[in-house]
Structure formats: structure tokens, C-alpha cells
Design a protein around this motif. Structure first.
Motif, PDB file in Angstrom:
ATOM      1  N   GLY A 120      34.463  35.804  40.937  1.00 56.83           N
ATOM      2  CA  GLY A 120      34.859  36.694  39.870  1.00 56.83           C
ATOM      3  C   GLY A 120      35.936  36.022  38.982  1.00 56.83           C
ATOM      4  O   GLY A 120      36.236  36.848  37.972  1.00 56.83           O
ATOM      5  N   GLY A 121      36.655  35.097  39.344  1.00 56.90           N
ATOM      6  CA  GLY A 121      37.953  35.129  38.776  1.00 56.90           C
ATOM      7  C   GLY A 121      37.888  33.805  37.985  1.00 56.90           C
ATOM      8  O   GLY A 121      37.258  32.877  37.802  1.00 56.90           O
ATOM      9  N   GLY A 179      39.685  39.450  39.594  1.00 57.66           N
ATOM     10  CA  GLY A 179      38.262  39.812  39.549  1.00 57.66           C
ATOM     11  C   GLY A 179      38.319  41.446  39.445  1.00 57.66           C
ATOM     12  O   GLY A 179      38.977  42.106  40.101  1.00 57.66           O
ATOM     13  N   TYR A 211      35.372  44.158  40.840  1.00 54.20           N
ATOM     14  CA  TYR A 211      34.140  44.181  41.223  1.00 54.20           C
ATOM     15  C   TYR A 211      33.512  45.529  41.288  1.00 54.20           C
ATOM     16  O   TYR A 211      34.353  46.520  41.045  1.00 54.20           O
ATOM     17  N   ASP A 264      30.667  40.913  39.537  1.00 53.76           N
ATOM     18  CA  ASP A 264      32.136  40.931  38.806  1.00 53.76           C
ATOM     19  C   ASP A 264      31.865  41.688  37.552  1.00 53.76           C
ATOM     20  O   ASP A 264      30.599  42.270  37.198  1.00 53.76           O
TER      21      ASP A 264
END
Ligand SMILES: Nc1ncnc2c1ncn2[C@@H]1O[C@H](COP(=O)(O)OP(=O)(O)O)[C@@H](O)[C@H]1O
Ligand SMILES: O=C(CO)[C@H](O)[C@H](O)COP(=O)(O)O
Length: 491
Positions: A3-4, A9, A11, A28
Motif C-alpha cells: 500500500g505504500g 498505507g 487499509y 489499500d
């Protein structure tokens, strides 16, 4: 880190409860799928046409899959949790404990499943009232909806269930209550399965007319008198108890739920199709039909104004895409029918052995076997003299006739693997013709559909998708104007 980019991130966890299994996905903030887990759930069929499940069993499966998908991430970065589920009927007593929906008195089995057809006499009586709410379910109420099931409970399990009941939930709403303690219902479930109107609310005269005046006198507290749009944030989010069960921090936002087919429909109907040369590119979203195909198939078409399609559920306002009316066609058994035909054939053990030897699924094996036996002709020609009528569990749409049965014509004495493969093909084709039949009814009533978007377990089967494209493609239109896309948001 999942997700970064530069930003930390965020979630989100989505839990999808189908008929046969529970699935969780971790995504994400861009909607990218980061982790997936599934877990089978129990089903009971104590008598023919009685199908039951357990809300405790389903919640336990939700906890298992949720814990799996969040393993290894920073739990404090989880921003939200949402549920969708089949529209099965969950019964709890006044203290929220499970109540039996069966003659055996087994309170563990406290869910009448969506495909349960026990309430046949009740639904006939409801349809005979010709009440105006029936206009909004295609003109005929289905035995799979909640009103006939509630009436069945009142008439058949008065002492053990009905008199003790404090709460009747659609399964998606049970899950959001279990997570938050909030008993508010989703507009999606109440509009689609309980005759609630997004504009007018409950219709007292309907419940009185069918003999369930009990709900009116207590202001609908047992079936829902607080209604929220799907996606609305519930109460204070995840309760400490539910947080412990799910392995998540307390207080995470939890949204009002969706029915599973509606979640699948929402997931695919807005797909960005630019650059794929599809007929719906540049056309209004109303030219798309989402087909969610798992145990059953659900055909979700939307419109700006209400469209009344005989035998097709709806029109339902804002039940799937906010601000749009929804019509929902359906085939009660599709994946279940294919499994039934294949598993019941004499050559099934041979199929299993051969598929296992090749490390293939039985369906991948059958598809390659059909390729082998078709020789030079198109695969569809293998069934010129074998035909299936697919209404083994009645016809949901567009005939809306629960009494219909299945049929196979053209059987021979042989029962080898070739016969099994051809019977499988004929079943898939029959289901695709059923979809075409539904589209024709929707178009005759005013829909204009150019592109199908498939998702769910059956969309993983290329033969199923191809047959839908071939069989719906010639549908009184330019052959080129029809297409099917597959988007796997579920299963
Ligand atoms: N890879 C696959 N190929 C063919 N059929 C599949 C595949 N995966 C799942 N299915 C079929 O899809 C159906 C289940 O779909 P799913 O979306 O999981 O159902 P549900 O949501 O009702 O639990 C079953 O009939 C199963 O046989
Ligand atoms: O009636 C429904 C949707 O309106 C049921 O929830 C659905 O048909 C069951 O879904 P699935 O086949 O995905 O288990």
C-alpha cells in the motif's frame, strides 16, 4: 510495504459471505488487493427444499479470514471494515441468542438460507393479495424473499421460534450488528428482500394483509425501524468484543452492508473500460449489465427512471448504485446446477482421477476435454442433440415460477467421460440462454444493454464466459455489438 508510496498505507477490509464460503480481502486506499483468504461454511438440508445455516458458524468464519488477511500489517493503519452477504434470514431472540428455524429445535441452525423453498404456500397467499408492493418485485414475490419465510415461521414454529424472536435480520445486517452492536438495517437489504420503500418506508397495509400485523404494532422493531444507505458509518465502529473476535483494533469504522450480488454489481458496473474497444465505452453506465455468478447468477441493470420488468425483481431505488433504480434478474441455481450435473454423473470418479493426475480442477479438465473431442467444429456444436432446461430449482426470472423443474433431452445409454463433458457443456449453454432470456425481458421493458460484466466463482471458468458472450451476442442485434467482460472482484 503493502500500500505504500511516500504516504503511510491506509487499509480496508472487506468480508464477502457467499453461499458456500466466506472470503476476506485486504485492500489499500487505491483499491489494490493486498491479501485474500477464504473459508468454507456449513450448510444443512434437513428436508428437501429446507436449507439452513448457523450465524455463529458464519461469524467464526468471518473471524478466521479477517485474521488471515491482516497478518503482518500495522493494524492501526486499518481505516474501515465492510460486509456483504447472501440475503438469508437470521433469527435471534430478545437477548440476541440464536433461535431454531427447524422442527428439530436445533438453535445452532438459526438461518433460513436464501435458496430455501419451504414457504411455498405462504408465498402463493402473499401473491394472491395482489398488494401494490408486489409491483416492486417484478409483479410476483419470490419464495426466496423474507416475507413468506417469516410467515412460515409464524405458522409452523410458533412456540419454539416466533413467540421468542426479538430480531429478524438479513444476513448482511446481522454481520454489521455483530460488529458494531447497531441494529440499523441497510437500505439495500430492506428494499430488495423485505418490501421496504426507499421513498415511503414500510407499508402497514401489506403486513396486516398477509397476517404479520405483529410487526406494525411494535413499529417494526424486530425487522428494522432505522435504515441507513449502504456504506454509511455505523455507531462507534467496531465494538471491543467484535474487535477481539476479528483480531482488529476497536473503533474501526464499519459500514452499513450490501447483499453479496449488489456488492459484486457495484464492484464491476463502473469499471473503467477505456482502450478495450468495448461497446459500452463512452456510453451511459445504464448500458451495462453486471452478472454475479456463483451458486446462483444475479443480473443487475440500472436506470435513471424506474423500469418495471415482469418477472425481474425491482425496480429498487438506490439499492446498489446511489440515485439509480436497480432491476435484478436472477437464476437461482447456476454454479450449484453445474456442480450437481457433473458430480451426479457416472463418469465423475473417472473425471476426478484424471483431473487430479494432471493437477487440474475438474472444470479445467472438462474444458480441455471438450476441445479435444470437438475436432474441427466449434465447441457449441457438440450439443446439437443434447439439451438442458436449467430450472432445477424453479425459475427466478423472467418466468418467476418456482414450480418449474429441470429437463435433459437427448440422453443415450452411454455414460462415459465424453457424455459427461457434453452434458456439462449443455448445462453451461442452458444457463447462458437463461441470461439471454432475462436480458430480452429487460430490453422489452426499456433497458438498453450492450455489455455484460461478469464476476463471482463462475467467471473463472472461460467456457462459462465464452458461452455467455456467444449466446447473448446474437440477441437480435448486430453480432459485434455485444461483449462480455470478466472482472473478478469476488470469489
Ligand atoms: N476455477 C473455477 N472454474 C470453474 N468453476 C468454478 C471455479 N471456481 C469456482 N467455480 C464455481 O463457482 C461456484 C461458486 O462460486 P462462488 O462465487 O464462490 O459462490 P458463492 O458466492 O455462492 O459461495 C461453484 O459452483 C464452483 O464450482
Ligand atoms: O438473492 C440473492 C441476491 O439478491 C442471493 O444473495 C444470491 O442469489 C446468493 O448469492 P450467491 O450465488 O453469490 O451465493
Amino acid at each position: 510495504m503493502p500500500g505504500g508510496d511516500q504516504e503511510p498505507g491506509r487499509y480496508y477490509v472487506g468480508v464477502d459471505v457467499g453461499t458456500g464460503s466466506v472470503r476476506a480481502a485486504l485492500v489499500d486506499q487505491r483499491g489494490t488487493l493486498l491479501a485474500f483468504a477464504d473459508q468454507a461454511i456449513n450448510k444443512w438440508e434437513p428436508q428437501f427444499n429446507h436449507h439452513e445455516q448457523s450465524s455463529e458458524d458464519i461469524w467464526a468464519a468471518c473471524c478466521i479470514v479477517t485474521k488471515k488477511v491482516v497478518q503482518g500489517i500495522n493494524l492501526n493503519q486499518i481505516r474501515g471494515l465492510g460486509f456483504d452477504a447472501t440475503c438469508s434470514l437470521v433469527v435471534l431472540d430478545k437477548q440476541f441468542r440464536p433461535l431454531p428455524v427447524n422442527h428439530e429445535g436445533d438453535s445452532h441452525r438459526n438461518i433460513i438460507m436464501w435458496l430455501d423453498h419451504r414457504a411455498v404456500s405462504q408465498v402463493h397467499r402473499i401473491n394472491n393479495t395482489k398488494h401494490s408492493v408486489l409491483q416492486y418485485v417484478g409483479g410476483v414475490m419470490s419464495v426466496e424473499m423474507q416475507a413468506p419465510k417469516l410467515l412460515w415461521l409464524k405458522e409452523n414454529l410458533r412456540e419454539t421460534c416466533w413467540d421468542k424472536a426479538g430480531h429478524f435480520f438479513d444476513l448482511p445486517d446481522f454481520l454489521s450488528w455483530k460488529a458494531t452492536g447497531v441494529t440499523a438495517r441497510s437500505l439495500c437489504s430492506l428494499v430488495c428482500k423485505w418490501t421496504y420503500s426507499a421513498e415511503k418506508g414500510w407499508d402497514d397495509s401489506f403486513w396486516k394483509m398477509i397476517g404479520l400485523e405483529d410487526f406494525v404494532s411494535d413499529n417494526y422493531s424486530k425487522i428494522g425501524n432505522q435504515v441507513l444507505p449502504p456504506g454509511a458509518s455505523l455507531g462507534n465502529g467496531l465494538t471491543p468484543e467484535a474487535a477481539r473476535d476479528l483480531g482488529l483494533p476497536a473503533g474501526i469504522a464499519v459500514s452499513a452492508s450490501l447483499i453479496d450480488a449488489h456488492a459484486g454489481g457495484l464492484g464491476v458496473i463502473g469499471t473503467d473500460v477505456r482502450g478495450h474497444g468495448l461497446a459500452c465505452e463512452g456510453q451511459p453506465v445504464t448500458s451495462r449489465l453486471a452478472v454475479i455468478c456463483g451458486t446462483s447468477s444475479c443480473h443487475m441493470g440500472i436506470s435513471k427512471d424506474p423500469i418495471f420488468v415482469p418477472g425481474v425483481w425491482g425496480p429498487y431505488f438506490s439499492a446498489m448504485v446511489p440515485g439509480f433504480w436497480l432491476n435484478e434478474g436472477g437464476q437461482s441455481v447456476t454454479g450449484k446446477l453445474i456442480d450437481h450435473m457433473v458430480q451426479g454423473h457416472a463418469a465423475f470418479p473417472e473425471l476426478q482421477a484424471k483431473a487430479t493426475a494432471r493437477c487440474q480442477s475438474i472444470y479445467a479438465y472438462l474444458n480441455s476435454h471438450l476441445d479435444l473431442i470437438k475436432k474441427a467444429q466449434p465447441v457449441g456444436f457438440l450439443t446439437v442433440d443434447l439439451h438442458v432446461w436449467p430450472d432445477f430449482h424453479g425459475n427466478r426470472s423472467p418466468l418467476a415460477d418456482l414450480t418449474l423443474k429441470g429437463m435433459v433431452t437427448g440422453l443415450k445409454l452411454s455414460q462415459d467421460l465424453d457424455d459427461l463433458a457434453i452434458l456439462y457443456l449443455a448445462t453451461v449453454q442452458a444457463i447462458a440462454f437463461g441470461t439471454r432470456f432475462i436480458i430480452e425481458a429487460m430490453e422489452a421493458a426499456g433497458h438498453s444493454i450492450s455489455t455484460l460484466f461478469l464476476c463471482g466463482g463462475l467467471s473463472k471458468n472461460p467456457l462459462f464466459v465464452q458461452m455467455h458472450a456467444d449466446i447473448t451476442g446474437g440477441h437480435g442485434k448486430n453480432e459485434q455489438s455485444w461483449e462480455s467482460c470478466v472482472s473478478q472482484t469476488r470469489g
